[in-house]
Scaffold this motif. Structure first.
Motif, short mmCIF file in Angstrom:
data_model
loop_
_atom_site.label_atom_id
_atom_site.label_comp_id
_atom_site.label_asym_id
_atom_site.label_seq_id
_atom_site.Cartn_x
_atom_site.Cartn_y
_atom_site.Cartn_z
N LEU A 21 0.83 -1.21 0.00
CA LEU A 21 0.00 0.00 0.00
C LEU A 21 0.86 1.25 0.00
CD1 LEU A 21 -2.83 -1.01 2.52
CD2 LEU A 21 -3.01 -0.76 0.04
N LEU A 22 1.93 1.26 0.82
CA LEU A 22 2.82 2.42 0.84
C LEU A 22 3.49 2.61 -0.52
CD1 LEU A 22 4.16 4.72 2.40
CD2 LEU A 22 5.94 3.10 3.13
N GLY A 23 3.94 1.50 -1.12
CA GLY A 23 4.56 1.58 -2.43
C GLY A 23 3.59 2.08 -3.48
N PHE A 24 2.33 1.64 -3.39
CA PHE A 24 1.32 2.10 -4.34
C PHE A 24 1.10 3.60 -4.22
CE2 PHE A 24 -3.16 3.19 -5.12
CZ PHE A 24 -3.26 2.82 -6.45
N ILE A 25 1.04 4.10 -2.97
CA ILE A 25 0.84 5.54 -2.76
C ILE A 25 2.02 6.34 -3.29
CG2 ILE A 25 0.62 7.33 -0.98
CD1 ILE A 25 -0.94 5.26 0.69
N MET A 26 3.25 5.85 -2.99
CA MET A 26 4.44 6.58 -3.40
C MET A 26 4.68 6.54 -4.91
SD MET A 26 7.11 5.44 -0.39
CE MET A 26 8.50 6.23 -1.24
N LEU A 27 4.41 5.39 -5.55
CA LEU A 27 4.78 5.21 -6.95
C LEU A 27 3.65 5.50 -7.93
CD1 LEU A 27 6.84 1.92 -6.57
CD2 LEU A 27 7.74 4.22 -6.94
N TRP A 34 -0.95 14.30 -9.80
CA TRP A 34 -0.39 15.57 -10.26
C TRP A 34 -0.74 15.85 -11.73
CZ3 TRP A 34 5.29 14.97 -8.05
CH2 TRP A 34 5.22 15.02 -6.64
N ASN A 35 -1.07 14.82 -12.45
CA ASN A 35 -1.48 14.95 -13.86
C ASN A 35 -0.39 15.62 -14.71
OD1 ASN A 35 -3.26 14.53 -15.95
ND2 ASN A 35 -4.29 16.51 -15.69
N VAL A 36 0.86 15.22 -14.45
CA VAL A 36 1.99 15.72 -15.23
C VAL A 36 2.91 14.55 -15.58
CG1 VAL A 36 1.97 18.06 -14.23
CG2 VAL A 36 3.31 16.24 -13.14
N VAL A 37 3.76 14.74 -16.55
CA VAL A 37 4.74 13.72 -16.93
C VAL A 37 6.01 13.98 -16.12
CG1 VAL A 37 6.10 12.72 -18.79
CG2 VAL A 37 3.79 13.54 -19.23
N LEU A 38 6.35 13.03 -15.24
CA LEU A 38 7.49 13.19 -14.35
C LEU A 38 8.73 12.54 -14.95
CD1 LEU A 38 5.62 12.37 -11.03
CD2 LEU A 38 6.52 14.60 -11.69
N PRO A 39 9.91 13.06 -14.60
CA PRO A 39 11.16 12.49 -15.15
C PRO A 39 11.44 11.11 -14.59
CG PRO A 39 11.65 14.18 -13.52
CD PRO A 39 10.16 14.25 -13.77
N THR A 40 12.23 10.35 -15.32
CA THR A 40 12.57 8.99 -14.90
C THR A 40 13.29 8.97 -13.56
OG1 THR A 40 12.80 8.38 -17.23
CG2 THR A 40 13.69 6.85 -15.62
N TRP A 43 11.00 8.46 -10.49
CA TRP A 43 10.53 7.10 -10.21
C TRP A 43 11.63 6.28 -9.54
CZ3 TRP A 43 5.54 7.13 -10.67
CH2 TRP A 43 4.95 7.96 -11.61
N TYR A 44 12.87 6.42 -10.00
CA TYR A 44 13.97 5.73 -9.36
C TYR A 44 14.13 6.18 -7.89
CZ TYR A 44 15.60 3.92 -13.86
OH TYR A 44 15.69 3.25 -15.05
N LYS A 104 13.99 20.00 -11.87
CA LYS A 104 13.13 19.46 -12.94
C LYS A 104 11.67 19.42 -12.49
CE LYS A 104 16.75 16.59 -15.03
NZ LYS A 104 17.21 15.22 -15.29
N ILE A 105 11.43 18.96 -11.24
CA ILE A 105 10.06 18.87 -10.74
C ILE A 105 9.48 20.27 -10.56
CG2 ILE A 105 8.65 18.17 -8.76
CD1 ILE A 105 10.43 15.76 -8.45
N ALA A 106 10.32 21.23 -10.07
CA ALA A 106 9.85 22.61 -9.90
C ALA A 106 9.44 23.21 -11.24
CB ALA A 106 10.94 23.45 -9.24
N GLU A 107 10.19 22.89 -12.28
CA GLU A 107 9.86 23.42 -13.60
C GLU A 107 8.57 22.81 -14.13
OE1 GLU A 107 11.86 23.65 -18.07
OE2 GLU A 107 13.01 22.85 -16.38
#
Length: 347
Positions: A21-27, A34-40, A43-44, A104-107
């Motif tokens: 459940l924690l992994g599901f929330i985090m990942l 957020w409805n945005v495309v996040l950098p790779t 996720w790492y 990158k996330i701030a941008e």
């Protein structure tokens, strides 16, 4: 069909479910909202944080807490917690500075600049949460084991008291009964044979009733046999009345729980020259059992009767085995007789 799942497998399943459940929330849950495309790199980083949190959780619960807080040594634990928080912040700084993740996330989100690149609130909150939960879980496990150990000691003590009670009954009672039966052989052969059969049945019950529980029917039968043999030894000035139903709804009961109350009546309520009375009554209503013993009150036996070993042991056994499920009252009744009334709810 009921499935019996052992506790280790249940705990393992709960841990796997919790981390899933924690992994599901985090990942998935938080990033996708957020409805945005996040950098790779993001996720790492989430995977690395989850892996580090698992290490912190079990290191804290299995090693640190048992060696610090449980042993009343909180200073090393506080030092460990501070070092863990610092280490997580340092790892976060190294990773984000190497990957430029914060910028990158701030941008992507629309911020001009990340507020503090040296301090990660997200990692701090997760670290504190995992430390708190793992500490609580470890302490709870310790308390549960301590409670189980205490219960086991109490059960062992109860069994030892039962063995002691049997040992108390065996010698004097059986030798006196044998003497009474021996005298009876001169007057009534048939009654002496019945008495010997009763005595052998009682001895068999005492020798082989080693379980923690017996049945109400067996206990009632043993009590009838005990009273029958005590009548052989009674003089003409003793009046004994019993009201023990033949038909009882059988329930598990701790062996030798009712007998000490009857023993006390014969021990302290019988006089060699004065008239004596003993009244024994057993009532059952479903799971509720009521047992009442009343005997003549003699001044010389008053202190022994109220604080006798048999009654004291019975009170202790009731407290250990039937907590909040019994009521035991003993004292001089309005008719001048010594009265003991036990009410107990059988499972």
């Amino acid at each position: 069909m009921a499935v019996n799942i052992s506790r280790p497998y249940l705990f393992t399943g709960l841990h796997i479910l919790g981390w899933f459940l924690l992994g599901f929330i985090m990942l998935f849950y938080i990033p996708l909202t957020w409805n945005v495309v996040l950098p790779t790199a993001f996720w790492y980083w989430q995977i690395i944080v989850l892996f580090l949190l698992i290490i912190i959780f079990y290191t804290n619960a299995k090693i640190v807490v048992p060696r610090t807080i449980i042993k009343d040594n909180t200073s090393p634990f506080l030092l460990w917690a501070l070092l863990t928080i610092f280490a997580m912040q340092f790892i976060a700084y190294i990773y984000t500075s190497q990957t430029d993740l914060h910028a990158k996330i701030a941008e992507i989100i629309g911020f001009r600049k990340y507020k503090n690149p040296y301090f990660d609130n997200y990692v701090l909150m997760l670290t504190l949460l995992v430390l708190g939960i793992s500490t609580s879980w470890s302490m709870l496990q310790y308390w549960q084991k301590a409670a189980q150990h205490k219960q086991k000691l109490e059960q062992d003590k109860t069994m030892a008291e039962l063995a002691m009670l049997k040992a108390q009954i065996n010698p004097h009672f059986f030798f006196n009964s044998l003497n009474s039966i021996y005298s009876l052989t001169y007057t009534d052969i048939e009654d002496s044979r019945k008495a010997l059969h009763t005595l052998s049945r009682m001895m068999r019950y005492l020798l082989y009733s080693t379980e923690e529980t017996t049945t109400l029917l067996k206990e009632a039968e043993f009590m009838r046999d005990f009273i029958a043999l005590m009548k052989l030894r009674a003089n003409s000035k003793l009046t004994i009345t019993t009201d023990i139903p033949e038909k009882l709804h059988d329930h598990p009961i701790v062996p030798m729980l009712l007998l000490p109350l009857v023993e006390n009546a014969f021990k302290h309520g019988v006089h060699a020259t004065d008239k004596s009375e003993i009244h024994i009554k057993l009532r059952q209503d479903g799971n509720d059992l009521e047992f009442e013993v009343e005997n003549t009150y003699f001044e010389k036996a008053s202190t022994t009767s109220e604080g006798g070993i048999g009654l004291t042991n019975t009170k202790r056994r009731l407290h250990l085995i039937y907590p909040n499920k019994h009521s035991l009252k003993a004292g001089i009744a309005s008719n001048g007789m010594y009265n003991v009334k036990l009410q107990i709810t059988l499972e």
